[in-house]
Motif scaffolding. Structure first.
Motif, mmCIF file in Angstrom:
data_model
loop_
_atom_site.group_PDB
_atom_site.id
_atom_site.type_symbol
_atom_site.label_atom_id
_atom_site.label_comp_id
_atom_site.label_asym_id
_atom_site.label_seq_id
_atom_site.Cartn_x
_atom_site.Cartn_y
_atom_site.Cartn_z
ATOM 1 N N ALA A 132 50.810 42.889 44.260
ATOM 2 C CA ALA A 132 49.487 42.366 43.896
ATOM 3 C C ALA A 132 49.266 40.952 44.440
ATOM 4 O O ALA A 132 48.593 40.146 43.830
ATOM 5 C CB ALA A 132 49.280 42.406 42.382
ATOM 6 N N HIS A 133 49.884 40.651 45.566
ATOM 7 C CA HIS A 133 49.742 39.307 46.145
ATOM 8 C C HIS A 133 48.505 39.130 47.011
ATOM 9 O O HIS A 133 47.902 38.062 47.041
ATOM 10 C CB HIS A 133 50.941 38.996 47.054
ATOM 11 N N ALA A 136 44.889 37.435 46.156
ATOM 12 C CA ALA A 136 44.909 35.993 45.888
ATOM 13 C C ALA A 136 45.221 35.201 47.152
ATOM 14 O O ALA A 136 44.667 34.123 47.388
ATOM 15 C CB ALA A 136 45.938 35.677 44.802
ATOM 16 N N GLN A 137 46.110 35.739 47.980
ATOM 17 C CA GLN A 137 46.479 35.020 49.201
ATOM 18 C C GLN A 137 45.310 34.965 50.181
ATOM 19 O O GLN A 137 45.053 33.932 50.789
ATOM 20 C CB GLN A 137 47.707 35.678 49.844
ATOM 21 N N SER A 140 42.929 32.462 49.044
ATOM 22 C CA SER A 140 43.406 31.106 49.347
ATOM 23 C C SER A 140 43.167 30.746 50.814
ATOM 24 O O SER A 140 42.712 29.653 51.126
ATOM 25 C CB SER A 140 44.891 31.000 48.983
ATOM 26 N N TRP A 141 43.457 31.681 51.740
ATOM 27 C CA TRP A 141 43.208 31.405 53.156
ATOM 28 C C TRP A 141 41.721 31.155 53.415
ATOM 29 O O TRP A 141 41.346 30.262 54.165
ATOM 30 C CB TRP A 141 43.651 32.573 54.043
ATOM 31 N N PRO A 145 36.477 31.908 45.834
ATOM 32 C CA PRO A 145 36.929 32.161 44.467
ATOM 33 C C PRO A 145 37.350 33.618 44.321
ATOM 34 O O PRO A 145 36.914 34.461 45.112
ATOM 35 C CB PRO A 145 35.700 31.854 43.611
ATOM 36 N N TYR A 146 38.160 33.901 43.327
ATOM 37 C CA TYR A 146 38.610 35.281 43.169
ATOM 38 C C TYR A 146 38.915 35.603 41.717
ATOM 39 O O TYR A 146 39.166 34.725 40.894
ATOM 40 C CB TYR A 146 39.831 35.558 44.046
ATOM 41 N N ILE A 147 38.934 36.899 41.451
ATOM 42 C CA ILE A 147 39.237 37.400 40.102
ATOM 43 C C ILE A 147 39.907 38.768 40.268
ATOM 44 O O ILE A 147 39.515 39.541 41.131
ATOM 45 C CB ILE A 147 37.898 37.497 39.295
ATOM 46 N N TYR A 148 40.940 39.021 39.439
ATOM 47 C CA TYR A 148 41.661 40.296 39.517
ATOM 48 C C TYR A 148 41.205 41.257 38.408
ATOM 49 O O TYR A 148 40.565 40.850 37.453
ATOM 50 C CB TYR A 148 43.162 40.047 39.334
#
Ligand SMILES: Cc1cc2nc3c(=O)[nH]c(=O)nc-3n(C[C@H](O)[C@H](O)[C@H](O)COP(=O)(O)OP(=O)(O)OC[C@H]3O[C@@H](n4cnc5c(N)ncnc54)[C@H](O)[C@@H]3O)c2cc1C
Ligand SMILES: Nc1ncnc2c1ncn2[C@@H]1O[C@H](COP(=O)(O)O)[C@@H](O)[C@H]1O
Lengths: 283, 370
Positions: A132-133, A136-137, A140-141, A145-148
């Motif tokens: 599950a990386h 988010a990675q 970041s690049w 914004p993000y949400i799981y």
């Protein structure tokens, strides 16, 4: 105007079909078919629903060896508009940092070629490594914004309203776009391939394959070379010592009695049984 | 420790020498009740790594003003010091905001190692921290060690097949980042006499872009399987969802909860949050009863911390019998109802009946090998 939604999909060995050699303890990968990671089909379904509702297009992206084209054709069959396959020997042996680097660059390429991307959707995790990386990675690049664990998503003005369940709470967020989301396992039931979609995959071949040269990435940043983590060695998992007392009863009653007796003789389990049958106290 | 040749590594990464990095960090997650147990559990491997490296263990605590009062919890369980960032803006959790603050602290202090519990939030935030620092991350480690020669932390996790363990190193980048699922490690014992330093740090907290607009507690249905003292788990051998009704009755009698193997989850007989194993949850009940479960390595990795394992399986050669404490060979459709009846009978007779049962010299009490 609509939404341009990118979906990340991984081409994975079908772990349901993988067997372990009982003698050597190694995987028998031979003859194991690969599939699109099942969780990613839920992500594709969310992307398609958003497009169906608001217009726009769905673009699948994958870093994988060439046979993954089959998987991407399947997605086109489901209704995905276009797909990119990032495929190069130089990508082999990538850990999640190096994989996310290629995918982020790939999403930038999608933007150059097709226009602004509003949303990148990922599966909850892969069935072969389940880290599950990547979501988010990539966020970041890209600096998005993000949400799981998203299980519902809809537009609210020019933002995306998403709902997720985490640690016993239902949470609702507003995400400014562009953003990254990952989709909760089984949150969306993927639609079937249609005949029309199948034909489109065959006739129009809306799939583009890009090499590392096409993407123009520094070879030190991709594949094994671009991976800070390396596998140093592989060993067997040490066994947990267990009592291994096995009983083959003549009748079920006898089996149940044997087991109950064992559990009552055993200090550890007896306490639990006493507590659950009569509450508190000790036996 | 090897020197990193800056011309060989990806120019997107900062080129730093591993020897500049010292200290083992545990990023603490908090909830309404304080520091979550899974984060305290991470102190166990942190202490082990720190001892081998000869470095201190530092807890990282983020939250609104007042959160520093939780630092003591980390210190009593083994942290040497705690770095706290108190800021009104850290009241609500956002993975990129909290992640950016941890990354900023790591840039200032240069820890060699960062450990994060792979709770749902940890899984969401940890890769963001790693990527922001352009370092490697290894998910769901089941063990950690240190390579004495290179001083690299070995992040140990089952790869594709849980039967094997991969030892993963991060030779050219620091910090070395790893996560572990809840219940893979115990919480280190609490020591009331322990003292440690609490450092308040100021960090410019980035403004959140996502906005939490509502949050409501799900009404508690059952105890999560990670917390239960008794877990009754069913597998494909149950043959259908009705089998779980039977297991529910047994679980209710024993004050436990039901769980399942991946095949039971895939078949839709039980929800995904009840899956035990490598791609599910790790449990640590006192009693784990595996019914119609063959004992695949990927399943058994989730029950390593169970005190006792009982197996009920129709196949005397099922691998689970080699990994259980007490095994009964038979059809669960017969064994489990009989066990329920025996327990109900015992319940009626009262606690004193236990001594009577144990005193009985029934011939069936001798285990015969199948
Ligand atoms: C990468 C990867 C990750 C995985 N992660 C997980 C995971 O997290 N969790 C997990 O569980 N699995 C996981 N698996 C799958 C795992 O390898 C096994 O396939 C799975 O655990 C088997 O489930 P099972 O024991 O229920 O089914 P089976 O292996 O089919 O076993 C069923 C058992 O039931 C017994 N049985 C049949 N009828 C009866 C009866 N009437 N009474 C009593 N016993 C009966 C049979 O003898 C058999 O032993 C993973 C696999 C891979 C490759
Ligand atoms: N090679 C890849 N190509 C495209 N998407 C990927 C790839 N690997 C992982 N993903 C995406 O990232 C998610 C999480 O993957 P993982 O971090 O491997 O568990 C998957 O569900 C996919 O959506």
């Amino acid at each position: 105007m609509g939404l341009r939604v990118v979906v990340g999909v991984k081409w994975v060995p079908n772990t349901q079909a993988v067997r372990i050699d009982p003698k050597t303890g190694t995987l028998i990968r031979q003859g194991v078919p690969s599939i699109i990671n099942p969780h990613d089909l839920a992500a594709v379904e969310l992307a398609l629903q958003l497009r169906d509702r608001y217009g726009g297009e769905v673009v699948a992206v994958s870093m994988a060896p060439p046979p993954a084209v089959q998987g991407l054709e399947h997605l086109i069959g489901m209704g995905v508009d276009y797909a990119y396959l990032f495929s190069d020997r130089a990508f082999a042996g990538a850990d999640t940092l190096a994989t996310s680097y290629v995918l982020a660059a790939g999403i930038r390429r999608v933007e150059e070629e097709r226009g602004r991307v509003d949303l990148a959707v990922f599966g909850q995790e892969t069935i072969d490594s389940s880290t599950a990386h990547i979501g988010a990675q990539v966020a970041s690049w890209l600096g998005w914004p993000y949400i799981y664990y998203v299980r519902r998503a809809e537009l609210a003005g020019d933002e995306l309203r998403v709902e997720r369940v985490i640690e016993g709470y239902v949470e609702e967020y507003l995400l400014p776009l562009p953003a990254v989301v990952s989709v909760a396992a089984k949150a969306f039931k993927p639609r079937d391939v249609t005949l029309r979609g199948k034909l489109r995959a065959k006739r129009e071949k809306p799939i583009k394959v890009l090499s590392n040269k096409d993407l123009g990435l520094d070879p030190r940043c991709v594949g094994l070379k671009g991976s800070p983590t390396i596998v140093a060695k592989v060993t067997y998992l040490p066994e947990v010592p267990r009592r291994k007392e096995v009983y083959k009863p003549k009748t079920p009653r006898e089996g149940a009695r044997w087991l109950l007796r064992k559990l009552l003789e055993d200090e550890e389990t007896r306490k639990v049984i006493v507590k659950s049958l009569w509450g508190g106290g000790s036996g | 420790m090897a020197r990193v040749d800056c011309s060989k590594i990806c120019p997107e990464w900062p080129c730093e020498q591993p020897e500049e990095f010292k200290g083992v960090w545990v990023v603490a997650e908090t909830d309404d009740d304080g520091v979550v147990e899974a984060s305290l559990q991470m102190l166990t491997p942190a202490l082990r790594i720190a001892e081998k490296l000869g470095e201190p263990v530092t807890g990282i605590l983020l939250g609104p003003p007042g959160v520093s009062k939780l630092a003591d919890e980390l210190i009593k369980h083994g942290a040497d010091e705690v770095i706290v960032v108190e800021d009104e803006a850290l009241k609500d959790y956002y993975p990129d905001v909290h992640g950016a603050v941890v990354a900023e602290l790591a840039r200032r202090y240069k820890p060699s190692t960062i450990l994060i519990a792979a709770t749902s939030r940890g899984r969401e935030m940890a890769p963001y921290i790693a990527n922001t620092l352009r370092s490697g991350i290894t998910a769901d480690c089941t063990d950690f060690d240190v390579d004495e020669k290179t001083r690299d932390v070995l992040l140990i996790r089952p790869p594709f097949a849980a039967i094997m363990l991969a030892y993963i190193r991060t030779p050219t980048r620091r910090p070395q980042i790893g996560t572990a699922r809840p219940n893979v490690f115990p919480v280190p014992p609490r020591d009331e006499t322990r003292q440690g330093r609490v450092r308040l740090e100021k960090v410019d907290v980035p403004k959140p872009r996502a906005r939490l607009v509502s949050r409501r507690k799900l009404e508690r249905r059952e105890v999560p399987i990670e917390k239960a003292e008794v877990v009754v788990a069913g597998g494909r051998g149950l043959g259908g969802p009705e089998g779980f009704k039977l297991l529910e009755r047994l679980a209710a009698l024993l004050g436990g909860v039901v769980a399942g193997s991946r095949k039971a989850v895939d078949a839709g007989w039980i929800p995904p949050e009840r899956q035990v194993g490598q791609t599910g949850r790790s449990v640590k009940p006192i009693l784990y009863i595996a019914v119609g479960i063959s004992g695949a390595a990927q399943h058994m990795i989730g029950v390593r911390e169970a005190r006792r394992i009982v197996a009920v399986n129709i196949d005397p050669d099922a691998p689970i019998f080699n990994q259980a404490d007490y095994g009964v060979v038979g059809d669960y459709r017969e064994i489990i109802p009989a066990l329920i009846e025996e327990l109900e009978e015992l319940k009626k007779r009262g606690p004193r009946a236990i001594e009577e049962i144990l005193a009985e010299q029934i011939e069936t009490a001798e285990p015969g090998s199948p």
